[in-house]
Design an enzyme around this catalytic site. Structure first.
Site, short mmCIF file in Angstrom:
data_model
loop_
_atom_site.label_atom_id
_atom_site.label_comp_id
_atom_site.label_asym_id
_atom_site.label_seq_id
_atom_site.Cartn_x
_atom_site.Cartn_y
_atom_site.Cartn_z
N GLU A 90 -19.96 -19.67 -4.60
CA GLU A 90 -19.15 -19.58 -3.38
C GLU A 90 -20.04 -19.25 -2.19
O GLU A 90 -20.89 -18.34 -2.26
CB GLU A 90 -18.06 -18.52 -3.55
CG GLU A 90 -17.03 -18.96 -4.59
CD GLU A 90 -15.79 -18.07 -4.64
OE1 GLU A 90 -15.81 -16.96 -4.11
OE2 GLU A 90 -14.79 -18.52 -5.23
N CYS A 103 -23.11 -17.45 4.60
CA CYS A 103 -23.26 -16.35 3.64
C CYS A 103 -23.47 -16.97 2.26
O CYS A 103 -22.63 -17.74 1.78
CB CYS A 103 -21.97 -15.52 3.70
SG CYS A 103 -21.91 -14.22 2.49
N CYS A 110 -22.08 -10.37 -11.04
CA CYS A 110 -23.03 -9.35 -10.58
C CYS A 110 -23.01 -8.19 -11.56
O CYS A 110 -21.97 -7.84 -12.09
CB CYS A 110 -22.61 -8.85 -9.19
SG CYS A 110 -23.73 -7.63 -8.50
N CYS A 114 -19.87 -2.63 -8.48
CA CYS A 114 -19.26 -1.82 -7.41
C CYS A 114 -17.73 -1.93 -7.53
O CYS A 114 -17.19 -3.03 -7.65
CB CYS A 114 -19.71 -2.32 -6.04
SG CYS A 114 -21.50 -2.37 -5.87
N CYS A 117 -15.34 -4.28 -5.30
CA CYS A 117 -15.77 -5.67 -5.13
C CYS A 117 -15.27 -6.54 -6.29
O CYS A 117 -15.46 -6.19 -7.46
CB CYS A 117 -17.29 -5.70 -5.06
SG CYS A 117 -17.99 -7.34 -5.14
N CYS A 330 -15.51 -9.75 2.93
CA CYS A 330 -16.42 -8.87 2.19
C CYS A 330 -15.73 -8.31 0.92
O CYS A 330 -14.65 -7.76 1.00
CB CYS A 330 -16.81 -7.74 3.13
SG CYS A 330 -17.83 -6.51 2.36
S1 SF4 Z 1 -20.78 -5.40 -3.67
FE1 SF4 Z 1 -20.22 -6.79 -5.35
S2 SF4 Z 1 -21.70 -8.46 -5.25
FE2 SF4 Z 1 -22.52 -6.78 -4.01
S3 SF4 Z 1 -23.79 -5.61 -5.43
FE3 SF4 Z 1 -21.78 -4.65 -5.53
S4 SF4 Z 1 -20.75 -5.69 -7.24
FE4 SF4 Z 1 -22.51 -6.95 -6.67
#
Ligand code: SF4
Length: 345
Positions: A90, A103, A110, A114, A117, A330
Site C-alpha cells: 500500500e 508515502c 511489521c 505498535c 497501528c 496514519c
Molecule cells: S507504527 Fe505500525 S508500521 Fe510503524 S513500526 Fe509500529 S507497527 Fe510497524
C-alpha cells in the site's frame, strides 16, 4: 531477466559492461526510465535497435500493477500495488499545495507490534525488496503522468529501519541525479527508534521522524513493545548526540489517544522531556479503526495539549489526518490483510 528497479547505476553499468557494451548506456537507460518515464525500450531513440533488443531481454522495466485505487474526499489517494509474490503493497499519495508526497511501504506487515497501528496487528510477513519499493514509486509515477512526485516519506506499512540494507540500497537508487533525483532533503524516514540502524542512516537522509507517543517508559512500552529495547532516555540521548551535525531534521511523532496520553499532565511530561532538544513535534490525533481498541481524542484535549507545547516555545503542529475515509491515514494501512487472511498465508 533482471528487475531494472533493483539496480543502482553502478550495478547497471557493470551488468551492461559485462556484455561488452559501454557504461554510458546505463546512464541513458536511467534517464529514459526514471527521468522521462519511458518504460518501453522501442521508444529509446538514442540507442541502436539491436541494443534495445538486447536490453529488452536483459531487464524487466514494467512497473508493478496497481490493483486498486481509493480516493479520499480530501484528495489523498491510496494505491494497492501488486508485489512480486502477488501480495499487496500500500502506498499513499498526499497532494498538498506545491507538493505531492508519496508515502511508501517498506515491509508487508511489521514486527514492531505498535498497539495503535493496524499494520502492527498483521505481524511481520516479509521485507519488501528495493525493486518493490522503487516499483511503488514507478507505478504511481506512471499513473500520474505529467504530475510529479516531489517528496518521499517512509511511513507506510512496516518499519523501514528494520529493513535497513534494502532501505540504504533503495535510497541510493532514489537519490541518483540522473534518475529519480530525490535529494536527501526531500526524503523522510519514520522509525520507532531502532538506534543502531538510525546511526547508519543518519548521513543519508535529512528527515528523521521518530515515533515517540509517550513521555514515560511505562506508557510507551504499553503502546510500543520495542521501548523495552530502546527506552526513551536512549532515544533522547541519540537525538542530542547527532543533532550536533545540524544536517538532520528531527521530528517526534506523538499519536494522541483519548484518555491515554492526551492530558495536560502528559503534555507537561513531554515538554520536560524535550526541553533543550532541537526538534519539531507532530501531534497526530489517533485515527480510529475497527481493528484497534483506542479512541480519537476530543478536539478540546488536542488543543489544550498543543497550546501547552506552544506556550513552552516548542515547534509543534497538529497534523491533519489525511485519507481517513479510505483507511489511508496514519496507523490505518494494511486492514485488507486482517480481512483477507489467505493473502498473507
Ligand atoms: S507504527 Fe505500525 S508500521 Fe510503524 S513500526 Fe509500529 S507497527 Fe510497524
Amino acid at each position: 531477466m533482471q528487475n531494472f528497479f533493483e539496480l543502482t547505476l553502478h550495478q547497471l553499468e557493470n551488468a551492461i559492461g559485462a556484455i561488452g557494451n559501454e557504461k554510458f548506456r546505463a546512464r541513458q537507460l536511467y534517464k529514459w526510465i526514471y527521468n522521462k518515464g519511458v518504460f518501453d525500450f522501442h521508444e529509446m531513440t538514442n540507442i541502436s535497435k539491436s541494443l534495445r533488443l538486447i536490453f529488452k531481454d536483459m531487464f524487466c522495466t514494467d512497473p508493478p500493477e496497481i490493483k486498486d485505487i481509493l480516493r479520499s474526499n480530501d484528495g489523498t489517494i491510496k494505491f494497492g500495488i501488486t508485489a512480486s509474490d502477488g501480495r499487496t503493497m500500500e502506498s499513499v499519495l498526499i497532494p498538498e499545495k506545491g507538493r505531492n508526497t508519496l508515502c511508501l511501504s517498506s515491509q508487508i506487515g511489521c514486527r514492531m507490534g505498535c498497539k495503535f497501528c493496524v499494520t502492527g496487528k498483521i505481524g511481520f510477513v516479509r521485507n519488501l525488496t528495493s525493486a518493490e519499493i522503487i516499483g511503488q514509486i514507478m507505478a504511481v509515477k506512471r499513473y500520474l503522468g505529467e504530475q510529479k512526485i516531489t517528496n518521499i516519506v517512509f511511513m507506510g506499512m512496516g518499519e523501514p529501519v528494520d529493513n535497513l540494507d534494502t532501505l540504504l540500497h533503495t535510497l541510493e537508487i532514489m537519490k541518483n541525479p540522473l534518475g529519480l533525483d530525490f535529494s536527501h532533503r526531500r526524503i523522510t524516514v519514520s522509525s520507532v527508534g531502532l538506534l543502531e540502524g538510525l546511526r547508519t542512516l543518519e548521513p543519508k537522509v535529512a528527515g528523521l521522524a521518530i515515533s515517540l507517543n509517550a513521555a514515560d517508559d511505562g506508557k510507551r512500552t504499553y503502546l510500543m513493545p520495542i521501548n523495552r529495547l530502546y527506552p526513551i532516555r536512549d532515544i533522547i540521548g541519540f537525538v542530542r548526540e547527532f543533532r550536533g551535525s545540524k544536517r538532520v531534521r528531527i521530528t517526534f511523532e506523538y499519536v494522541l489517544i483519548k484518555g491515554f496520553n492526551d492530558s495536560l499532565d502528559d503534555a507537561q511530561q513531554l515538554a520536560q522531556l524535550l526541553t533543550g532538544v532541537k526538534c519539531k513535534i507532530n501531534l497526530i490525533p489517533f485515527n480510529e479503526s475497527p481493528y484497534v481498541e483506542f479512541k480519537t481524542p476530543d478536539t478540546k484535549a488536542v488543543n489544550q495539549f498543543h497550546d501547552y507545547l506552544l506556550q513552552r516555545h516548542f515547534t509543534a503542529i497538529v497534523r491533519d489526518s489525511r485519507g481517513q475515509d479510505i483507511g489511508a491515514a496514519c496507523g490505518q494501512l494494511g486492514a485488507r490483510y486482517l480481512g483477507t487472511v489467505q493473502e498473507i498465508s
